[in-house]
Write an enzyme that holds these catalytic residues in place. Structure first.
Site, PDB file in Angstrom:
ATOM      1  N   ASP A 263       0.849  -1.177   0.000  1.00 42.13           N
ATOM      2  CA  ASP A 263       0.000   0.000   0.000  1.00 42.13           C
ATOM      3  C   ASP A 263       0.901   1.249   0.000  1.00 42.13           C
ATOM      4  OD1 ASP A 263      -3.250   0.516   1.581  1.00 42.13           O
ATOM      5  OD2 ASP A 263      -2.138   1.741   0.137  1.00 42.13           O
ATOM      6  N   GLU A 465     -10.393   6.693   4.589  1.00 47.24           N
ATOM      7  CA  GLU A 465      -9.320   6.147   5.416  1.00 47.24           C
ATOM      8  C   GLU A 465      -9.368   6.696   6.842  1.00 47.24           C
ATOM      9  OE1 GLU A 465      -6.298   6.176   1.651  1.00 47.24           O
ATOM     10  OE2 GLU A 465      -5.649   5.104   3.442  1.00 47.24           O
TER      11      GLU A 465
HETATM   12  C1  GLC Z   1      -4.409   4.212  -0.046  1.00 48.31           C
HETATM   13  C2  GLC Z   1      -5.321   3.059   0.295  1.00 48.31           C
HETATM   14  C3  GLC Z   1      -5.427   2.012  -0.787  1.00 48.31           C
HETATM   15  C4  GLC Z   1      -5.256   2.641  -2.154  1.00 48.31           C
HETATM   16  C5  GLC Z   1      -3.844   3.204  -2.228  1.00 48.31           C
HETATM   17  C6  GLC Z   1      -3.583   3.915  -3.560  1.00 48.31           C
HETATM   18  O1  GLC Z   1      -3.645   4.588   1.073  1.00 48.31           O
HETATM   19  O2  GLC Z   1      -5.057   2.385   1.520  1.00 48.31           O
HETATM   20  O3  GLC Z   1      -6.706   1.374  -0.641  1.00 48.31           O
HETATM   21  O4  GLC Z   1      -5.450   1.671  -3.167  1.00 48.31           O
HETATM   22  O5  GLC Z   1      -3.546   4.104  -1.164  1.00 48.31           O
HETATM   23  O6  GLC Z   1      -4.360   5.086  -3.636  1.00 48.31           O
END
Ligand code: GLC
Length: 598
Positions: A263, A465
């Site tokens: 991530d 988030e």
């Molecule tokens: C974010 C999220 C994830 C996402 C990634 C790219 O922090 O946790 O779900 O796909 O970054 O944007």
């Protein structure tokens, strides 16, 4: 391939921090645009802006000095339609899709989303989230289909099949099962927190979506920011450093042969690591590193780690093998992404009828009482009625679409940013006639004229988030987080006119005080760009009826302790009324909402 070329394939920068020519120079294997990142950082970028940009990166990857050029993957968070791209249809978020209990619908949404991703020249969707959210305090609760692992498995697999189709077709994209594993089960719902489940519960509950997604042929898995402490006793630490689960379970025991992606900058949370240097995460089994900005340093540090023996070459070779395997399965060596007839097709961004069907199926009727002497429930509210619409949510694309909509948080959008779709206010005017629909956001118009009904549409500030966490001991109640909602209901209720309340929310939440002041109450969740379709449902037009059933329990307390305890439940999971299966909701106990939970 040289070591630098191999590690270039494992590196995923964000487009704000890398140029196409650097993709060529450093043999980069994939890029992403994060939430709130667009061509020229222009939220209103056109489809041709997007296709021009994606093509520039894809072309650069094919101009390296390698004897065999390796096509680029472009990843994007298409989590409810191609939601970063202006002009796209936005479907209900997963919390509402779970309430639809309709995997076939979700398959069609996956298909439509794949088309929309292909339209911009991208090939990889970071979806679906297969978290099993157990605590509504979690800021990502709305990205979870259900607290029932069986529902999550069915829905997650359906979206994977919809997105990937035959995997290599011109209208197919790679799907991502995320976030591995246990993101929805952290203590008190804290985003990126610690999951204290036993190994058995982690496997049985948090793992459910992955077995189904793997069976559906998902080609990529994204690792979770969260950590795991087995039964609250044995710490396995951050998932991004956990070889036992990433390699031992996902790859070895479940035989996952696609690629594992980290991530966003998540490796910096692994003890001993930094945002650009983490041999532990490479050795744990992660294949592609979403290092967004510090990608040059990551490449240099990882090359040095291999040369120093901190990372075995066998691990690098395994990662690159997986990356190339996925790209071959996706047909990228035979059919460059830009060769798809969908690239640049504006119509591929939208599917309004599908989104309207999904919006209607994603909402749940929790209360539908009669009013005064009438024996019939207040809904359906037949056409011909004079309606007063109140509440900011009625005319807010931002509140009906929520987070991950045009921007990351979704809280910085105005109606003009949405060039397709319908608000509920517009829908009500379409169904009942503009002359019969008065809009008074604060409800003060009620005192000035006669109406047959009030429709109150109340929403939350969009969030994504950790910014959406309701951190314990804060109470989990609409009237605590959004006091203006209850004030509005107090202003318009008890005035001799029935009140129909529609709540847009990213989670189940204490609302007994609001429900008591509503003759009818609809859990709208986050219905997407076509919330206007709910007007047809409220009117019962063409035989339309509610079919949604809660995929999470609805609380009777502002201080739920997590886990949807029966003693803390007002409406059970799977509860939902319809016009043909009604039921009176009597006055609910209104507990005073504390300033903080005990
Ligand atoms: C974010 C999220 C994830 C996402 C990634 C790219 O922090 O946790 O779900 O796909 O970054 O944007």
């Amino acid at each position: 391939m040289t070591l630098e070329q191999k590690i270039g394939q494992m590196t995923q920068p964000e487009i704000r921090w890398i140029t196409p020519d650097q993709v060529r120079q450093y043999y980069i294997g994939s890029v992403l645009n994060g939430g709130g990142s667009w061509p020229e950082m222009n939220k209103h970028a056109s489809l041709s802006d997007w296709t021009r940009l994606t093509k520039s990166y894809a072309t650069a990857a094919m101009e390296t000095d390698m004897p065999t050029h390796i096509p680029l993957l472009w990843g994007i968070d298409a989590v409810h339609g191609n939601n970063n791209v202006m002009g796209s249809t936005l479907y209900p978020h997963n919390i509402g899709l779970g309430a639809a209990h309709d995997p076939e619908l979700l398959f069609r949404i996956g298909r439509a989303t794949a088309r929309a991703v292909r339209a911009i020249g991208a090939s990889w969707a970071f979806a679906p989230t297969v978290a099993v959210s157990r605590d509504a305090r979690w800021g990502r609760a709305y990205e979870s289909f259900s607290s029932d692992p069986v529902e999550v498995a069915k829905d997650g697999a359906a979206v994977v099949r919809g997105l990937q189709g035959s995997i290599s077709g011109p209208d197919d994209v790679l799907a991502t099962a995320k976030h591995f594993v246990g993101d929805g089960g952290t203590a008190r719902g804290q985003d990126q927190g610690d999951n204290l489940a036993t190994a058995n519960a982690l496997a049985r509950v948090d793992g459910a979506g992955y077995y189904a997604a793997l069976d559906a042929g998902v080609q990529t898995v994204m690792v979770s920011y969260s950590s795991w402490t087995d039964g609250g006793k044995i710490p396995f630490g951050k998932m991004h450093g956990d070889r036992t689960l990433v390699t031992g379970v996902l790859k070895d025991r479940l035989h996952f042969d696609g690629l594992v992606v980290s991530d966003w900058n998540a490796i910096e949370q692994v003890p001993g690591c930094t945002v650009d240097h983490c041999p532990q995460a490479v050795n744990a089994g992660i294949d592609v590193f979403m290092v967004s900005e510090k990608w040059k340093e990551f490449i240099a540090n990882t090359v040095a780690d291999v040369r120093a023996g901190r990372i075995p070459m066998s691990r690098i070779n395994n990662a690159v093998t997986r990356i190339l395997r996925v790209k071959m399965r996706a047909g990228l060596f035979d059919h460059p992404v830009a060769s798809s007839p969908l690239t640049g097709d504006q119509a591929a961004l939208t599917d309004r009828p599908l989104a309207r069907e999904a919006a209607r199926k994603s909402v749940v009727l929790l209360k539908n009482n009669s009013f005064k002497t009438s024996a019939s429930p207040i809904l359906p509210l037949r056409v011909g009625k004079r309606i007063l619409v109140v509440g900011g949510g009625a005319d807010s694309f931002a509140e009906q679409t929520g987070g991950w909509s045009l921007t990351w948080q979704g809280d910085d959008n105005v109606n003009a940013d949405f060039t397709t779709g319908e608000t509920l206010l517009a829908g009500l005017r379409r169904v009942y006639g503009a002359a019969n629909v008065t809009y008074s956001p604060d409800g003060t118009a009620l005192a000035k004229a006669q109406y047959d009904a009030v429709i109150a549409v109340i929403g939350e500030t969009p969030h994504a988030e950790y910014k959406g966490d309701v951190r314990w001991p804060a109470p989990l109640a609409e009237s605590a987080s959004y006091p203006e909602q209850l004030k509005l209901l107090k202003r318009v209720s008890g005035k001799g006119v029935p009140v129909v309340t529609v709540l847009y929310s990213g989670r189940p939440t204490y609302t007994s005080d609001i429900i008591n002041r509503s003759t009818a109450f609809v859990a709208g969740f986050l219905p997407g760009s076509e919330a206007g379709a709910l007007a047809d449902l409220l009117a019962g037009r063409k035989g339309l009826d509610f079919s949604g059933r809660l995929s999470f329990a609805w609380p009777n307390t502002a201080c739920p302790t997590g886990g949807e305890l029966a003693s803390e439940t007002l409406f059970k999971r799977d509860y939902g009324l319809s016009y043909h299966h009604g039921g009176t909701v009597h006055h609910l106990a209104e507990l005073s909402v504390p300033r903080s939970c005990p």
